[in-house]
Write an enzyme that holds these catalytic residues in place. Sequence first.
Site, PDB file in Angstrom:
ATOM      1  N   CYS A 286     -69.611 -27.761  90.151  1.00  0.00           N
ATOM      2  CA  CYS A 286     -68.807 -26.894  89.475  1.00  0.00           C
ATOM      3  C   CYS A 286     -69.585 -26.446  87.774  1.00  0.00           C
ATOM      4  CB  CYS A 286     -67.532 -27.452  89.130  1.00  0.00           C
ATOM      5  SG  CYS A 286     -67.446 -28.710  87.655  1.00  0.00           S
TER       6      CYS A 286
ATOM      7  N   ARG B 105     -86.626 -41.322  79.157  1.00  0.00           N
ATOM      8  CA  ARG B 105     -86.863 -40.545  78.202  1.00  0.00           C
ATOM      9  C   ARG B 105     -85.903 -40.441  76.933  1.00  0.00           C
ATOM     10  NH1 ARG B 105     -88.524 -34.809  80.242  1.00  0.00           N
ATOM     11  NH2 ARG B 105     -88.950 -34.459  78.014  1.00  0.00           N
TER      12      ARG B 105
ATOM     13  N   HIS C  55     -85.347 -24.769  76.615  1.00  0.00           N
ATOM     14  CA  HIS C  55     -85.350 -25.687  77.545  1.00  0.00           C
ATOM     15  C   HIS C  55     -84.225 -26.692  77.828  1.00  0.00           C
ATOM     16  CE1 HIS C  55     -90.307 -24.764  78.184  1.00  0.00           C
ATOM     17  NE2 HIS C  55     -89.303 -23.576  78.463  1.00  0.00           N
TER      18      HIS C  55
ATOM     19  N   GLN D 176     -89.131 -25.305  72.381  1.00  0.00           N
ATOM     20  CA  GLN D 176     -89.377 -25.762  73.653  1.00  0.00           C
ATOM     21  C   GLN D 176     -88.674 -27.126  74.238  1.00  0.00           C
ATOM     22  OE1 GLN D 176     -93.316 -24.184  75.514  1.00  0.00           O
ATOM     23  NE2 GLN D 176     -93.422 -24.146  73.352  1.00  0.00           N
TER      24      GLN D 176
ATOM     25  N   ALA E 229     -98.586 -31.491  62.289  1.00  0.00           N
ATOM     26  CA  ALA E 229     -97.493 -30.740  61.634  1.00  0.00           C
ATOM     27  C   ALA E 229     -96.784 -31.566  60.684  1.00  0.00           C
ATOM     28  CB  ALA E 229     -96.345 -30.489  62.946  1.00  0.00           C
TER      29      ALA E 229
END
Length: 254
Positions: free
Chosen positions: A140, A71, A129, A102, A245
Amino acid sequence: MSPTDTDAARTLLASASRILILTGAGISAESGVPTFRGPDGLWRNFSPEELATPEAFTRDPRLVWEWYGWRRQLVGACEPNAGHLALARWLLAREGITLVTQNVDGLHEAAAIMTGGAAAEAAFPVRLHGSIERVRCTRCRYAGDHRGVIDATSNATLPHCPSCGALLRPDVVWFGESLPESAVELASRAALSAEVCLVVGTAGAVYPAAGFARTVYQRGGRLVVVDPGKTAFDDIAAVKLTGEAGVVLPEILG
Ligand code: OAD
């Protein structure tokens, strides 16, 4: 998408002094990043339980890193699209807008840098996210950017902590994990003051993310939803703009 709906969305967005924008995987679809629940969505071909849970990482860190490595490479080859750029320009030009995403792909940040140069940070999103480009230590408190290729041929070749030597993991939120506190705080604050929530490219299936848009609605605010498919917000949207979009955002924010 009718001209009347476009006008109604423009009017709502122009009249609000505080706006929350919630984005999901759909805003990056036109850049070539796969969504999660669409026809070719990642969760149609891969199992979240095997790849996106802390248990999966404990069981088989190599497999999980192989998937994230794939990815990371895919996202690394993608560019922001007209939707990301329209949002970035709008954020840089107006006060009172909080962008909450997100997405872990970094394309909102890339659009902000392309558009805003030195002022880019004003258009950076609140990341609910995490980020696919970042890693953190499993032992750590080390966390940082990690931009190189992931070698997932064996557990020994996986990235290890420069501070303590333990295994590093992707700095993303997995199923069953809490969201980063500071991100939740910023998103909650925006949801509690926004008059309008612009929801772009999210099915609205995952909480607490979807809850921020619902909070705006429950307080009497209005939702403008931009999505070519059905979403969980369609019933409560004041305006639903059924479209991509990259086409719709430049029209309503231009
Ligand atoms: P989904 O895959 O659930 O939803 C993507 C939405 O984008 C759908 O409603 C599509 O119709 C829409 N869409 C597709 N193409 C579009 C386009 N060109 N323009 C606008 N919208 C488009 O993705 P999310 O809602 O983002 O979490 O998923 C939420 C979370 O679930 C993700 O952050 C991830 C996942 O499991 C974690 O990994 C924690």
